[in-house]
Design an enzyme around this catalytic site. Sequence first.
Site, PDB file in Angstrom:
ATOM      1  N   GLU A  40     -10.080   1.082   3.637  1.00 32.05           N
ATOM      2  CA  GLU A  40     -10.588   2.454   3.748  1.00 32.05           C
ATOM      3  C   GLU A  40     -12.042   2.365   3.614  1.00 32.05           C
ATOM      4  OE1 GLU A  40      -9.401   4.438  -0.182  1.00 32.05           O
ATOM      5  OE2 GLU A  40      -7.144   4.871   0.759  1.00 32.05           O
ATOM      6  N   GLU A  93      -0.695   3.474   3.235  1.00 34.14           N
ATOM      7  CA  GLU A  93      -0.654   3.997   1.747  1.00 34.14           C
ATOM      8  C   GLU A  93      -0.148   5.436   1.813  1.00 34.14           C
ATOM      9  OE1 GLU A  93      -4.330   3.540  -0.316  1.00 34.14           O
ATOM     10  OE2 GLU A  93      -4.582   1.650   0.258  1.00 34.14           O
TER      11      GLU A  93
END
Lengths: 670, 670, 670
Positions: free
Chosen positions: B155, B311
Amino acid sequence: MTAGDMRNLRTTRIHFGADYNPEHWPEEVWTEDIRLMKEAGVTMVTAGIFSWGLVESRPGEYDFGWFDRVMDHLAEAGIRVCLATMTASPPPWLSERHPESLPVGADGVTKWPGSRQHYCPSSPVYRTHAVRLVERLATRYAEHPALDTWHIGNEYGCSNPVCYCEVSAEDFRRWLRERYGTVEALNTAWSTTFWSQRYDTFAQVLPPRTTPTHPNPAQVLDYARFSDDALLQCYLAEKEVLRRITPELPITTNHMPHHKPVDPFAWAPHEDVQSLDFYQEPFDAGTHIDAAAAFDVTRSAGHGRPWMLMEQAPSAVNWRARNGPKPFGKMRLWSWQAVAQGADAVLYFQWRQSRGGAEKFHSAMVPHGGTDTRIFREVSELGRELAAVPQIAGSRPAPGVALVVDWNSWWALEQGSHPTSALSHKETLLRHYAPLFEAGVPCDVVPPDRDLSGYKLVVVPNLYLMSEATADRLTAYVRGGGHLFVSYFTGISDDCDRVHLGGYPAPLREVLGLRVEEFWPLDEGQRVSLRGEITASGDSWSEAIDLEGAATVAEFGDGELAGRPALTRHTYGDGVAWYAGTRLEPTAMRALMDRVRGDAGAAPVIEGLPAGVQATVREGAAGRFLFLLNHGETTAEIALPHPCHDLLGSTPEQLTSLTLPARGVAVLQH
Amino acid sequence: MTAGDMRNLRTTRIHFGADYNPEHWPEEVWTEDIRLMKEAGVTMVTAGIFSWGLVESRPGEYDFGWFDRVMDHLAEAGIRVCLATMTASPPPWLSERHPESLPVGADGVTKWPGSRQHYCPSSPVYRTHAVRLVERLATRYAEHPALDTWHIGNEYGCSNPVCYCEVSAEDFRRWLRERYGTVEALNTAWSTTFWSQRYDTFAQVLPPRTTPTHPNPAQVLDYARFSDDALLQCYLAEKEVLRRITPELPITTNHMPHHKPVDPFAWAPHEDVQSLDFYQEPFDAGTHIDAAAAFDVTRSAGHGRPWMLMEQAPSAVNWRARNGPKPFGKMRLWSWQAVAQGADAVLYFQWRQSRGGAEKFHSAMVPHGGTDTRIFREVSELGRELAAVPQIAGSRPAPGVALVVDWNSWWALEQGSHPTSALSHKETLLRHYAPLFEAGVPCDVVPPDRDLSGYKLVVVPNLYLMSEATADRLTAYVRGGGHLFVSYFTGISDDCDRVHLGGYPAPLREVLGLRVEEFWPLDEGQRVSLRGEITASGDSWSEAIDLEGAATVAEFGDGELAGRPALTRHTYGDGVAWYAGTRLEPTAMRALMDRVRGDAGAAPVIEGLPAGVQATVREGAAGRFLFLLNHGETTAEIALPHPCHDLLGSTPEQLTSLTLPARGVAVLQH
Amino acid sequence: MTAGDMRNLRTTRIHFGADYNPEHWPEEVWTEDIRLMKEAGVTMVTAGIFSWGLVESRPGEYDFGWFDRVMDHLAEAGIRVCLATMTASPPPWLSERHPESLPVGADGVTKWPGSRQHYCPSSPVYRTHAVRLVERLATRYAEHPALDTWHIGNEYGCSNPVCYCEVSAEDFRRWLRERYGTVEALNTAWSTTFWSQRYDTFAQVLPPRTTPTHPNPAQVLDYARFSDDALLQCYLAEKEVLRRITPELPITTNHMPHHKPVDPFAWAPHEDVQSLDFYQEPFDAGTHIDAAAAFDVTRSAGHGRPWMLMEQAPSAVNWRARNGPKPFGKMRLWSWQAVAQGADAVLYFQWRQSRGGAEKFHSAMVPHGGTDTRIFREVSELGRELAAVPQIAGSRPAPGVALVVDWNSWWALEQGSHPTSALSHKETLLRHYAPLFEAGVPCDVVPPDRDLSGYKLVVVPNLYLMSEATADRLTAYVRGGGHLFVSYFTGISDDCDRVHLGGYPAPLREVLGLRVEEFWPLDEGQRVSLRGEITASGDSWSEAIDLEGAATVAEFGDGELAGRPALTRHTYGDGVAWYAGTRLEPTAMRALMDRVRGDAGAAPVIEGLPAGVQATVREGAAGRFLFLLNHGETTAEIALPHPCHDLLGSTPEQLTSLTLPARGVAVLQH
């Protein structure tokens, strides 16, 4: 006529123009600029405001060549220049070499370059470099035929009103030493026995930076005074150079309206002409009243002399959350409003809309889309209209009512730790100003030390901080026959924000004929009713009043104070003093002010003015001019008190009545 | 097939799994983990994301022993590893030794360790230590049988997207020197004649830290570009090591959806597989549309190739203000949605719910309450379902409509100093995307430089910043027969955020057949009516349009612009260009887009799709798969265009219609 | 009787008085002060709180002369002094010489002098200078006849509750070393395997300053503990001096109510008398319930012994946004409320209203307007009333219900990264306390380690963080016959904020007879209905409950959990355990608590108490006193359980019923 008056705006017409920033564009565009300026009726531009970075692109290396050409072009075209001193924003090299010249917030956060005004107002570095530039500039253009007026800096304190850095702290200590002499005097003034704040030396004193809890109110107040003064010292340092080199030329700087950090009354003695920037908010139906009050402050600061509307937008601005354009006809209406309230110049920001930078979506006389646009058409039409009435120039309004305001009181009033945070200086001023405006009663808005004897009515809205001397002068004014209207939470605190002891409002108890035993602020959304000669409701504030000679005009009708006085009237000496102990809703405020001004004999320009119509008068050597402006959205029929000649109309006959369309303007002479 | 394609996600099934953080637990738990993974149908985990602190607990001292055992366990169980490079968050010792590696805000506030990603993206210290670790890691596991794919960082820019420290400032200057070459080119690009901002040397340039007022928009825009690039350089530094040591393995990193600081189109050329993290908001009835757009961006960034949902949450997250769990059946529905839009992997954060730390209330496949929970039951059931349809893997959607978005435009659009602050890139994108989604019309979401020739309809929602080249390509697309839909405030500004002169939107005037004379933003809560072929109302924005060849589809029905065009259609070359000058409410937007796509011949997957049902198609070597997902709360009856086989159902017959319960999913083959 | 008890408040009457700050005024005012104090019935003042700046105006130079005269005046008048140690706020010279003693925020922003409490609680510089002053002060006044009680500091942590500076960081590391011994123990306690946060040495640990994203919850929790302890160490350093020099004198410090940073139960063992400052909010109709809970916390911290209301306002305060005065009669009512709940002293802030400084608009016993004011009249009347009932002094309430609260749980509960941010410790406490208060059921509010065996009912509202030992004690309490009421999200996390594994709430599953499978927080504004024995609605929270022995009292009536248990009751051992899985609205909460306490046999003081009337009992050597206070706005008729004598009334007869006007107070003996 004083020497100052000699340097008043020297014009025989209403000037028309804009900020002119030719450096945004290649030189070939300048030629077109001049041609279009003539087409639009431009007679004056203010140039050079942000030119520092180009004329001194390295410290001490000056290049005025390009600016010479700009000035020459303008001179050839007969366009006057209100020449900016170019010091509004220093170039990046200044803070690169002197990072200590950057402003710093109360929380220690530095304000970096990348926008504008990134200088600490107390910075000797900034002032030295600015003065050095002004010396060159004034010397170079002193005799230039285009030069008309000096425009120092720009919107002082717009973006850097207060700085908390170490340089400022040291300057603050100097300022305090000059104000108080001894640290004991400072301790007394600041009530430092409270919370163990006693200073032993001036060196211990700091700006009111972030504190664990409520700061010392007197320290905060003095810091507001100091910060305003620091900006004024920047102005004065430049002014000294200009006055020395060009002693005959008027000097001005453009203020922002209702701008809390800068006190226009403190600056006024140092200005030859008052200038104001005003940006109406098209989404606010009351924006013209807001403007009207700001125009009156500006004119009153200059003791009534003609002033300049230095900046307004041709249409939309770019810096609000949502920037509506000015609806059709409103730009004309609002421009004439400035003239109606005493302006002799109407300028815009800016001439040609920027292509890049932070203001590229701010409207300009020449928009991105060019001259085939309603904006260019509307401004050109206005230019022609203004050119048609040169006789107005120099005439002045002469209001019979004064509202008293004080920036010192503003700085004290809106601090925390007060009975309520619901009181706003500007909101309260407008709440008192609007019913007079709407009734067609012109006003001055003056500081507390102004001579009041010529006014039929003096209105004092929530002047929290008031010296005994001011209270004495208000008392004497009433004793001598004046009519005074005072609103709640006035006369509470002295110049050091210490409460006047002896029952609120101690220095006004005699003239008002009452005592306020206890403040009784209201909760958010809470209202209290009033009954008596005025039926109304109040909010935000109420108080427990004991009469000491005054008569009750209305009493509270419910709540804890039911049956106690809310509005009072006191015959005192040869005059009358009114008092309001709560915040009335606008309709009741209008009824009350109609009655108060009726009592005082403060007549409107025209009786029975239709809703939404503004009426003002300017008088001068060339006659008496009546301005009628329809801020409403419907046509208004107005009976004229005397037969008048319509200066903007096509008919040569005298008119006895007038049909004014929505957003319409009439300028009449009789 | 290119070398890049060879490194695509190499799978013959839809992968299923989770982030696996075994270091949170004692080793005895790991054995149970493997057993339960098998029970749940896990085929892939991504491991090691935050393991730096354990494998290098002191600088240069590595302990991979425990991680070897984790990898071996997984290999034995046949579970593939998407191995993280462990560099997402440095251990405390890094900033202890190198405090200058910490990120700093625009206000000078340091972001300290104690959470994650506490590194300045430009920090050479961080990059050097990260690369050193990756070298060790890649060397150690290059030949490990469990290793499947590399997962660099995590991320990127989630918590440290922009840094304003001195290290960043210096890196920014380097980046600017490379971009502009000379300081004069920089001055031109940044319009620095405005507000006296001219730079004399690159050394004077700073990040756009806190300024006194509006910053330079071009500086802010370039800083967004630079900051994204600084993060990309971190990624590339690691990628260089991995490619060198394991040239055959695919490399990915997981992006966040609609994440303004990181441009997925700029990163895509450097990624072998696209990965996305998406966390639906169960309290938002439109969260699946939000997801759909993000899935389409991700797939489009990879030119349509299968991607990974790296995710998602099995149920609730922990980082919103109120974290509702996923209602019964929604986790399954939303997981299949990713597959329906082209994903070949569905993973969760995380395998086993943490006991401590900031994410302990984030749901996981194995909750605090263990396996006798609806969460474990639901994920295990999904694992079984996905295992049953391996033939889907590798197939791809092929939409006929493209929406054009540009992160550069996003960065420019949402700056201050604009006509209105009411325009949001994401909100506008979704307002244009939703009516297509709801009609069952699959879309790509592509950058401006993508080849558009294959699309029947191209939608350009509020692409404020647009190069002339892009405008030329859009014009050519229409001239060649394409259908184009453009919304307000598009094509206004160039790559340096300088306005295209010559009447808005200058580079699109020809193709659109109109000129926008003046922007007319609306007040908050203000609406304007439209009348004509479409009856509707608009808010937030309107504008004064002059037709130059286009025809009016609807005009404004009230307000200052009453009677002027609001929606237009222009036949140009062999194509059609539509334009919307206001922001329509969703119902009208649906009606308008139905008409526009009807004109263009961009048909839905199924005509007359019931409300709430999503329909997509994937095609590949194994056939053509129709996905039907009922996002509504009522049962839907759907007539199928062709007889189909129900891959998840129990019946072997071909279906001609389908009854899809609320939250139901069908995967059909025909 | 312990040595601590010997130093209890030693009084044979209810003390009455105020903060006394004579240094704000010239000495001539002091004489008038003494005269007016006698007139108002003042028997005790607390003096010297902010006198440091005057007695030590330069470091080490002490001038106690003026304070000697203050003490002598008070002694002559027979007024007792609760002598402050003068260390609440250091003089400016301290931070001038030691800038490192200033507190610093999590964002690095220094809190500068100019208000009060501008010291870092961990600062050795502050502590050393404070202790040096206290040594002088205690020595000087140890034998002074006016000295009654020591008042250390003032409102610890009001303005400087947490500091993040380097001095604090170093002190935190010391505190952690003492708490955990090894860095590995710290790593385990803080779950540092999460997000790569493992520490290698204590030197790497920092305060939880601004982080890129969610901080480590255990670090934040420990920092709250440490910060409270740092303040306590300041207190203890002064206490050591006072106990040594005047071992017989009671020592106190005034706490603020519901003050999250300071745990009154952690401080209580070090205080001889509990003291509280409470400022009712006149605009809040439930302010007396808020006060009641705070009074009960204060009394319970002192194990029931008489306590001091050290500060309250005679009328308005100055520090809220809108500061309403206390309506007529409310000051009396709320003062008696403190006595009714066990106070033996009622003091105000402050004696004479300040003229300057940040608190000049805070009401005082002697207002700006002097003694001819309703405030002075009301306080003087109260002084007379209190003097008339000396027999109450020393008597104590003895409630049969306990609510269990824990500051540690508060610190953990209100962190981010939780299932919802809608849970507030104070709001939840009051939601459980109010229905008991309104029913006339007196409560203690105790920490988790208090002996519960004497209570008929124990209420545990949302005690998120709970050790296994506490859970075991609650279980044993029920097993032994106690009645327990537990609300949602209780018993979730251990002392290090690590989740108790094994199904929520693991350590309470046995006693409650249920398991919470999954939390189900509700959206803002979302409500869920309940049906069963209680019909109600809940908001903010719900959860999926599996019964394991408990019976359903009400189930959810709609939403995803429809049909699953919402309220349960479990017969366990000889007792009963109730559980609420949602947040009931107040009416339903009242009905539920009425049933729960009925079951438990926890009877009200008077059955069928009219709405708005508070009833309490104090018992002591002089008898049993019944207090009835009408907080409502209508007259209440109350049937007395026994004939009583009206101590404040004029009639000598025994009463069997009472007519209590709005805002009325009755003190009865039977």
